[in-house]
Design a protein around this motif. Structure first.
Motif, PDB file in Angstrom:
ATOM      1  N   GLY A   1       0.792  -1.215   0.074  1.00  8.39           N
ATOM      2  CA  GLY A   1       0.056   0.037   0.028  1.00  8.39           C
ATOM      3  C   GLY A   1       0.838   1.222  -0.057  1.00  8.39           C
ATOM      4  O   GLY A   1       2.013   1.187  -0.065  1.00  8.39           O
ATOM      5  N   SER A   2       0.274   2.453   0.171  1.00 13.72           N
ATOM      6  CA  SER A   2       0.823   3.685   0.020  1.00 13.72           C
ATOM      7  C   SER A   2       1.865   3.796   1.164  1.00 13.72           C
ATOM      8  O   SER A   2       3.130   4.132   0.990  1.00 13.72           O
ATOM      9  N   ILE A   3       1.596   3.525   2.641  1.00 10.97           N
ATOM     10  CA  ILE A   3       2.578   3.685   3.437  1.00 10.97           C
ATOM     11  C   ILE A   3       3.322   2.447   3.499  1.00 10.97           C
ATOM     12  O   ILE A   3       4.674   2.748   3.706  1.00 10.97           O
TER      13      ILE A   3
ATOM     14  N   ALA B   1       0.663  -1.266   8.511  1.00 17.39           N
ATOM     15  CA  ALA B   1       0.149  -0.386   7.374  1.00 17.39           C
ATOM     16  C   ALA B   1      -0.921  -1.066   6.694  1.00 17.39           C
ATOM     17  O   ALA B   1      -1.162  -0.879   5.599  1.00 17.39           O
TER      18      ALA B   1
ATOM     19  N   ALA C   1      -8.722  -4.772   9.838  1.00 21.96           N
ATOM     20  CA  ALA C   1      -7.908  -5.928   9.745  1.00 21.96           C
ATOM     21  C   ALA C   1      -6.502  -5.896  10.358  1.00 21.96           C
ATOM     22  O   ALA C   1      -5.754  -6.815  10.407  1.00 21.96           O
TER      23      ALA C   1
ATOM     24  N   MET D   1       4.705  11.477   3.794  1.00 24.54           N
ATOM     25  CA  MET D   1       4.992  10.426   4.875  1.00 24.54           C
ATOM     26  C   MET D   1       6.036  10.061   5.397  1.00 24.54           C
ATOM     27  O   MET D   1       6.041   9.301   6.274  1.00 24.54           O
TER      28      MET D   1
HETATM   29  N1  LIG Z   1      -1.473   6.527   3.146  1.00 22.93           N
HETATM   30  C1  LIG Z   1      -1.292   7.629   3.957  1.00 22.93           C
HETATM   31  O1  LIG Z   1      -0.542   8.657   3.580  1.00 22.93           O
HETATM   32  C2  LIG Z   1      -1.661   7.507   5.446  1.00 22.93           C
HETATM   33  C3  LIG Z   1      -2.329   6.156   5.850  1.00 22.93           C
HETATM   34  N2  LIG Z   1      -2.501   6.030   7.168  1.00 22.93           N
HETATM   35  C4  LIG Z   1      -3.185   4.742   7.833  1.00 22.93           C
HETATM   36  O2  LIG Z   1      -2.136   3.655   7.248  1.00 22.93           O
HETATM   37  C5  LIG Z   1      -2.791   2.651   6.749  1.00 22.93           C
HETATM   38  C6  LIG Z   1      -2.674   2.215   5.496  1.00 22.93           C
HETATM   39  O3  LIG Z   1      -2.909   3.308   4.518  1.00 22.93           O
HETATM   40  P1  LIG Z   1      -2.762   3.509   2.904  1.00 22.93           P
HETATM   41  O4  LIG Z   1      -1.199   2.819   2.988  1.00 22.93           O
HETATM   42  O5  LIG Z   1      -3.241   4.495   2.558  1.00 22.93           O
HETATM   43  O6  LIG Z   1      -3.499   2.218   2.505  1.00 22.93           O
HETATM   44  P2  LIG Z   1      -3.700   1.512   1.069  1.00 22.93           P
HETATM   45  O7  LIG Z   1      -4.789   1.011   0.660  1.00 22.93           O
HETATM   46  O8  LIG Z   1      -2.718   2.014   0.085  1.00 22.93           O
HETATM   47  O9  LIG Z   1      -3.008   0.312   1.266  1.00 22.93           O
HETATM   48  C7  LIG Z   1      -3.483  -1.026   2.365  1.00 22.93           C
HETATM   49  C8  LIG Z   1      -2.560  -2.106   2.415  1.00 22.93           C
HETATM   50  O10 LIG Z   1      -3.234  -3.252   3.231  1.00 22.93           O
HETATM   51  C9  LIG Z   1      -3.362  -4.406   2.330  1.00 22.93           C
HETATM   52  N3  LIG Z   1      -4.728  -4.870   2.757  1.00 22.93           N
HETATM   53  C10 LIG Z   1      -5.895  -4.629   2.403  1.00 22.93           C
HETATM   54  N4  LIG Z   1      -6.970  -5.139   2.894  1.00 22.93           N
HETATM   55  C11 LIG Z   1      -6.366  -6.116   3.653  1.00 22.93           C
HETATM   56  C12 LIG Z   1      -6.732  -7.145   4.418  1.00 22.93           C
HETATM   57  N5  LIG Z   1      -8.230  -7.593   4.620  1.00 22.93           N
HETATM   58  N6  LIG Z   1      -5.842  -7.892   5.083  1.00 22.93           N
HETATM   59  C13 LIG Z   1      -4.867  -7.719   5.073  1.00 22.93           C
HETATM   60  N7  LIG Z   1      -3.926  -6.632   4.095  1.00 22.93           N
HETATM   61  C14 LIG Z   1      -4.754  -5.852   3.456  1.00 22.93           C
HETATM   62  C15 LIG Z   1      -3.356  -3.894   0.819  1.00 22.93           C
HETATM   63  O11 LIG Z   1      -2.850  -4.879   0.129  1.00 22.93           O
HETATM   64  P3  LIG Z   1      -2.900  -4.947  -1.508  1.00 22.93           P
HETATM   65  O12 LIG Z   1      -2.991  -3.698  -1.879  1.00 22.93           O
HETATM   66  O13 LIG Z   1      -2.041  -5.949  -1.928  1.00 22.93           O
HETATM   67  O14 LIG Z   1      -4.637  -5.342  -1.509  1.00 22.93           O
HETATM   68  C16 LIG Z   1      -2.054  -2.741   1.042  1.00 22.93           C
HETATM   69  O15 LIG Z   1      -1.000  -3.611   1.310  1.00 22.93           O
HETATM   70  C17 LIG Z   1      -4.500   2.979   7.232  1.00 22.93           C
HETATM   71  O16 LIG Z   1      -4.705   2.664   8.348  1.00 22.93           O
HETATM   72  C18 LIG Z   1      -4.366   4.460   6.897  1.00 22.93           C
HETATM   73  O17 LIG Z   1      -5.344   4.942   7.712  1.00 22.93           O
HETATM   74  C19 LIG Z   1      -2.451   6.943   8.120  1.00 22.93           C
HETATM   75  C20 LIG Z   1      -1.747   8.171   7.613  1.00 22.93           C
HETATM   76  C21 LIG Z   1      -1.292   8.542   6.158  1.00 22.93           C
END
Ligand SMILES: NC(=O)C1=CN([C@@H]2O[C@H](COP(=O)(O)OP(=O)(O)OC[C@H]3O[C@@H](n4cnc5c(N)ncnc54)[C@H](OP(=O)(O)O)[C@@H]3O)[C@@H](O)[C@H]2O)C=CC1
Ligand SMILES: CC(=O)[C@@H](O)[C@H](O)COP(=O)(O)O
Ligand SMILES: [Mn+2]
Length: 395
Positions: free
Chosen positions: A11-13, A99, A104, A265
Motif C-alpha cells: 500500500g501507500s504507507i 500499515a 484487519a 509521509m
Molecule cells: N497513506 C497515507 O498517507 C496514510 C495512511 N494512514 C493509515 O495507514 C493505513 C494504510 O493506509 P494506506 O497505505 O493509505 O492504504 P492502502 O490502501 O494504500 O494500502 C493498504 C494495504 O493493506 C493491504 N490490505 C488491504 N486489505 C487487507 C486485508 N483485509 N488484510 C490484509 N491486508 C490488507 C493492501 O494490500 P493490497 O494492496 O495488496 O490488496 C495494502 O498493502 C491505514 O490505516 C491508513 O488510515 C495514516 C496516515 C497517512
C-alpha cells in the motif's frame, strides 16, 4: 542488524516504508522477516525478493498459488489468509510497520505487541477500535507504539521533552479534503472520483475518501484521545489547507508548539524507523519565503458530521470506537460501490450507533479482543442494513 516486518507493504504507507528501507541499504541494512499484502501478489513477491524477506503473506487465500509461483526459486516462504498474517506477527522482530488498511490491521498489531515488538502504527483503526487493549498490552510487555499518522507523529515529537501535565490542548490540523470548497448543498452529489482528488497528500483510496468526509479526522481525534490520554474537550480540529503544520500542542503557559514540514509521509515513517535517532530523510525542505503564508479556518459542522459523531463515541468509550469504525468501513464500501451518496456515509454511521445504543457492552469499561471482534461484526451487520435502507431511498 535490526529485524523488521512490514504489514500492508503493497500500500501507500508500505511502499514508502520500502523506499526508506531500500535507501538505507535494503538487505544490507535490515533483516526483513515478513512482508504482507492483500491481493497484489505480484508486487508483494517483488518486494519480498528485493528485501530478501523470510516470508511473504497475502490476505486472499485464493491467491496463494500465484504468490508461490511469483516467489518460485527465491527460497522465500509463501502463505495466505488472515490467520497466516497474524502468525507472521509472531515471528521475532525488533520493529513492525502496521500499515494494513482498516480493522484487519488490529490482530497482527496486537500480536506483535504481545511479543514485545516495537509497533510503528499507521493503522489508526486499531487504536480507534481497541485503544485500551493495545496500550495495556504494550505496557504489560514493555513494547513501544510509535505513531506514524502524521498528526500523531507531530504531537509525539512536540511532546518529546514535555510532560503531559504541561499540556493544555492538542490541535489537529486537517486539509479539509477534496470537497472543502464545495457548497454544502452539492456534497450529496459528490462522486468517488471527485472525493479522491486530495489537495495535498497522495494516499490510499480509503483514507483519501475519509479525508474528504473528515471521517479520517474523526478517527484521528479518537486516536489522539486513546494514544495521548487527553480529555476529549482538549482536542481541537482546525482546517489548514496547506497541510504544512502537521499538528500543534498548546501548553499551559500559552505556548503553541507546531510541527511543520512538507506533506510527505516519509517524514513520520522515517522518524519511527530511526527513533530514537534522527537521521537524514529524503523529504523536501520548506522554503518559507516561497510559502509566504499559512492559513486556518474552523470546520463547518454541517459539512463534516463525522466530527460531531466522534464526540459521542468518545463520551461512550468502551466498544463504541469499534462500532464507529466498522460502520464507517461499511458506509465507505457502499459509497465506493455507488449504492449510497457521499453524505449518506455519516447517516449510515449515525443510524448504526443509534441501532446499537441499547446494546449491552457499548460502554463496557474493560474490553477484550473477543468483545471488539463481536462488536465489529455486529456493527457491520447493522451498518449494511442502514446502507440498504438509504440505497432504496435513493433508487
Ligand atoms: N497513506 C497515507 O498517507 C496514510 C495512511 N494512514 C493509515 O495507514 C493505513 C494504510 O493506509 P494506506 O497505505 O493509505 O492504504 P492502502 O490502501 O494504500 O494500502 C493498504 C494495504 O493493506 C493491504 N490490505 C488491504 N486489505 C487487507 C486485508 N483485509 N488484510 C490484509 N491486508 C490488507 C493492501 O494490500 P493490497 O494492496 O495488496 O490488496 C495494502 O498493502 C491505514 O490505516 C491508513 O488510515 C495514516 C496516515 C497517512
Ligand atoms: C497524511 C496523514 O496523516 C493523513 O491522515 C492526513 O491527515 C490526511 O489529510 P487530511 O485528513 O488532513 O485531509
Ligand atoms: Mn493523519
Amino acid at each position: 542488524m535490526r529485524r523488521i516486518s512490514i504489514f500492508g507493504v503493497t500500500g501507500s504507507i508500505g511502499e514508502q516504508t520500502v523506499d526508506l528501507v531500500t535507501r538505507a541499504g535494503g538487505p544490507a541494512a535490515f533483516d526483513t522477516v515478513a512482508v504482507t499484502g492483500g491481493r497484489n501478489v505480484a508486487r508483494l513477491a517483488a518486494i519480498a525478493r528485493a528485501l530478501q524477506a523470510e516470508i511473504a503473506v497475502c490476505a486472499d487465500e485464493a491467491l496463494l498459488p500465484d504468490l508461490r509461483a511469483a516467489l518460485d526459486g527465491s527460497g522465500i516462504e509463501a502463505a495466505a489468509g488472515s490467520a497466516a498474517i497474524a502468525e507472521a506477527a509472531d515471528r521475532p522482530a525488533d520493529w513492525i510497520m502496521s500499515a494494513i488498511v482498516g480493522a484487519a490491521g488490529l490482530v497482527p498489531g496486537l500480536r506483535a505487541l504481545q511479543h514485545g515488538t516495537t509497533l510503528a502504527l499507521a493503522n489508526k483503526e486499531s487504536l480507534v477500535t481497541a485503544g485500551q487493549l493495545l496500550l495495556s498490552t504494550a505496557a504489560e510487555q514493555g513494547a513501544r507504539i510509535l505513531p506514524v499518522d502524521s498528526e500523531h507523529s507531530a504531537i509525539f515529537q512536540a511532546l518529546a521533552a514535555e510532560p503531559m501535565a504541561a499540556v493544555e490542548r492538542i490541535i489537529l490540523t486537517a486539509s479539509g479534503g477534496a470537497l472543502r470548497d464545495w457548497p454544502i448543498e452539492r456534497l450529496a452529489q459528490a462522486t468517488v472520483a471527485e472525493a479522491l482528488a486530495h489537495p495535498n497528500w497522495a494516499m490510499g483510496q480509503r483514507i483519501t475518501i475519509d479525508s474528504a468526509s473528515m471521517f479520517n479526522k474523526a478517527l484521528e481525534v479518537i486516536e489522539t484521545r486513546e494514544y495521548f490520554g487527553v480529555d476529549p474537550d482538549r482536542i481541537e480540529v482546525i482546517i489548514h489547507p496547506e497541510s504544512i503544520i502537521h499538528s500543534m500542542v498548546g501548553f499551559r503557559d500559552g505556548a503553541l508548539m507546531a510541527h511543520m514540514g512538507a506533506p510527505d509521509m516519509r517524514h513520520s515513517i522515517g522518524y519511527a524507523l530511526n527513533w530514537p535517532d534522527r537521521l537524514d530523510l529524503p523529504v523536501r525542505r520548506l522554503d518559507l519565503a516561497q510559502l509566504a503564508q499559512l492559513t486556518f479556518r474552523a470546520p463547518e459542522p454541517g459539512r463534516y458530521p463525522a466530527l460531531t459523531l466522534c464526540r459521542e463515541v468518545m463520551r461512550l468509550r468502551g466498544l463504541a470506537g469499534a462500532a464507529f469504525n466498522a460502520a464507517k468501513e461499511i458506509a465507505l464500501d457502499h459509497f465506493l460501490a455507488g449504492s449510497i451518496g457521499f453524505m449518506d456515509m455519516s447517516g449510515v454511521v449515525e443510524d448504526t450507533l443509534d441501532a446499537l445504543s441499547s446494546c449491552p457492552g457499548l460502554e463496557k469499561p474493560v474490553i477484550t479482543l473477543e468483545d471488539v471482534l463481536a462488536m465489529d461484526h455486529l456493527a457491520r451487520v447493522r451498518a449494511a442494513e442502514a446502507a440498504g435502507r438509504r440505497a432504496k431511498g435513493r433508487g
